[in-house]
Motif scaffolding. Structure first.
Motif, PDB file in Angstrom:
ATOM      1  N   ASN A  73      -5.473  11.774   0.283  1.00  0.00           N
ATOM      2  CA  ASN A  73      -4.365  12.176   1.001  1.00  0.00           C
ATOM      3  C   ASN A  73      -5.180  13.005   1.463  1.00  0.00           C
ATOM      4  O   ASN A  73      -4.996  13.470   2.725  1.00  0.00           O
ATOM      5  N   ALA A  74      -6.023  14.290   0.787  1.00  0.00           N
ATOM      6  CA  ALA A  74      -5.994  15.163   1.545  1.00  0.00           C
ATOM      7  C   ALA A  74      -7.499  14.952   2.303  1.00  0.00           C
ATOM      8  O   ALA A  74      -7.937  15.858   3.680  1.00  0.00           O
ATOM      9  N   LYS A  75      -7.822  13.837   2.443  1.00  0.00           N
ATOM     10  CA  LYS A  75      -9.464  13.819   2.867  1.00  0.00           C
ATOM     11  C   LYS A  75      -8.471  12.857   4.527  1.00  0.00           C
ATOM     12  O   LYS A  75      -9.852  12.055   4.627  1.00  0.00           O
ATOM     13  N   ASN A  76      -8.121  11.859   4.217  1.00  0.00           N
ATOM     14  CA  ASN A  76      -7.312  10.754   4.820  1.00  0.00           C
ATOM     15  C   ASN A  76      -7.771   9.545   4.853  1.00  0.00           C
ATOM     16  O   ASN A  76      -8.324   9.081   5.723  1.00  0.00           O
ATOM     17  N   VAL A  77      -7.796   8.795   3.569  1.00  0.00           N
ATOM     18  CA  VAL A  77      -8.757   8.281   2.574  1.00  0.00           C
ATOM     19  C   VAL A  77      -8.711   7.344   2.166  1.00  0.00           C
ATOM     20  O   VAL A  77      -8.253   7.508   1.590  1.00  0.00           O
ATOM     21  N   VAL A  78      -8.401   6.435   2.969  1.00  0.00           N
ATOM     22  CA  VAL A  78      -7.950   4.941   1.669  1.00  0.00           C
ATOM     23  C   VAL A  78      -9.511   4.315   1.011  1.00  0.00           C
ATOM     24  O   VAL A  78     -10.645   4.538   1.902  1.00  0.00           O
ATOM     25  N   TYR A  79      -9.891   4.255  -0.406  1.00  0.00           N
ATOM     26  CA  TYR A  79     -10.789   3.588  -0.774  1.00  0.00           C
ATOM     27  C   TYR A  79     -10.563   2.379  -1.206  1.00  0.00           C
ATOM     28  O   TYR A  79      -9.663   1.821  -1.564  1.00  0.00           O
ATOM     29  N   LEU A  80     -11.691   0.769  -1.176  1.00  0.00           N
ATOM     30  CA  LEU A  80     -11.592   0.498  -2.059  1.00  0.00           C
ATOM     31  C   LEU A  80     -13.373  -0.139  -3.355  1.00  0.00           C
ATOM     32  O   LEU A  80     -14.231  -0.073  -3.001  1.00  0.00           O
ATOM     33  N   GLN A  81     -13.241   0.724  -4.326  1.00  0.00           N
ATOM     34  CA  GLN A  81     -14.092   0.143  -5.879  1.00  0.00           C
ATOM     35  C   GLN A  81     -14.570  -1.338  -6.338  1.00  0.00           C
ATOM     36  O   GLN A  81     -13.120  -1.368  -6.486  1.00  0.00           O
ATOM     37  N   MET A  82     -14.929  -1.735  -5.408  1.00  0.00           N
ATOM     38  CA  MET A  82     -15.239  -3.163  -5.800  1.00  0.00           C
ATOM     39  C   MET A  82     -16.700  -3.917  -6.531  1.00  0.00           C
ATOM     40  O   MET A  82     -17.541  -3.274  -6.399  1.00  0.00           O
ATOM     41  N   ASN A  83     -16.227  -3.847  -8.043  1.00  0.00           N
ATOM     42  CA  ASN A  83     -16.886  -4.195  -8.942  1.00  0.00           C
ATOM     43  C   ASN A  83     -16.813  -5.697  -9.594  1.00  0.00           C
ATOM     44  O   ASN A  83     -16.642  -6.549  -9.615  1.00  0.00           O
ATOM     45  N   SER A  84     -18.238  -6.357 -10.088  1.00  0.00           N
ATOM     46  CA  SER A  84     -18.569  -7.197 -10.083  1.00  0.00           C
ATOM     47  C   SER A  84     -18.752  -8.201  -9.812  1.00  0.00           C
ATOM     48  O   SER A  84     -17.708  -8.887  -9.693  1.00  0.00           O
ATOM     49  N   LEU A  85     -19.267  -8.142  -8.241  1.00  0.00           N
ATOM     50  CA  LEU A  85     -18.998  -9.053  -7.149  1.00  0.00           C
ATOM     51  C   LEU A  85     -19.340 -10.308  -7.162  1.00  0.00           C
ATOM     52  O   LEU A  85     -20.572 -10.422  -8.063  1.00  0.00           O
TER      53      LEU A  85
END
Length: 113
Positions: A73-85
């Motif tokens: 929330n401090a950076k206004n960013v949402v992430y999606l970590q994707m492993n074992s693609l």
């Protein structure tokens, strides 16, 4: 105006990892539930993962245990970590504000050897 800008997509081999980012502006980010969607070639757009303002997460069955959604929330960013693609993860990935229904322009993810 509201802008959602995704980044981090690309070409990756099966079994590899990528981290997608979505930078939001023009909204009070911490007050918005956020989601990641994807649209595989020739298919409908589908919800991949979501995160509430309180940090509660949900995942599509197809990505459980492999993908992780998080927010800063401090950076206004949402992430999606994707492993074992997997090759079936190939799609355009979009972020969305879940209530006010703003969408980003998407970032392409291709999983191929």
């Amino acid at each position: 105006q509201v802008q959602l800008v995704e980044s981090g997509g690309g070409l990756v081999q099966p079994g590899g990892s990528l981290r997608l980012s979505c930078l939001a502006s023009g909204i009070i980010f911490r007050l918005n539930d956020m989601g990641w969607y994807r649209q595989p070639p020739g298919k409908e757009r589908e919800l991949v993962a979501s995160i509430t303002t309180g940090g509660i997460t949900k995942y599509a069955d197809s990505v459980k245990g492999r993908f992780t959604i998080s927010r800063d929330n401090a950076k206004n960013v949402v992430y999606l970590q994707m492993n074992s693609l997997k090759p079936e993860d190939t799609a355009v990935y979009y972020c969305r504000t879940m209530v006010s229904n703003y969408w980003g322009q998407g970032t392409h993810v291709t999983v191929s050897s």
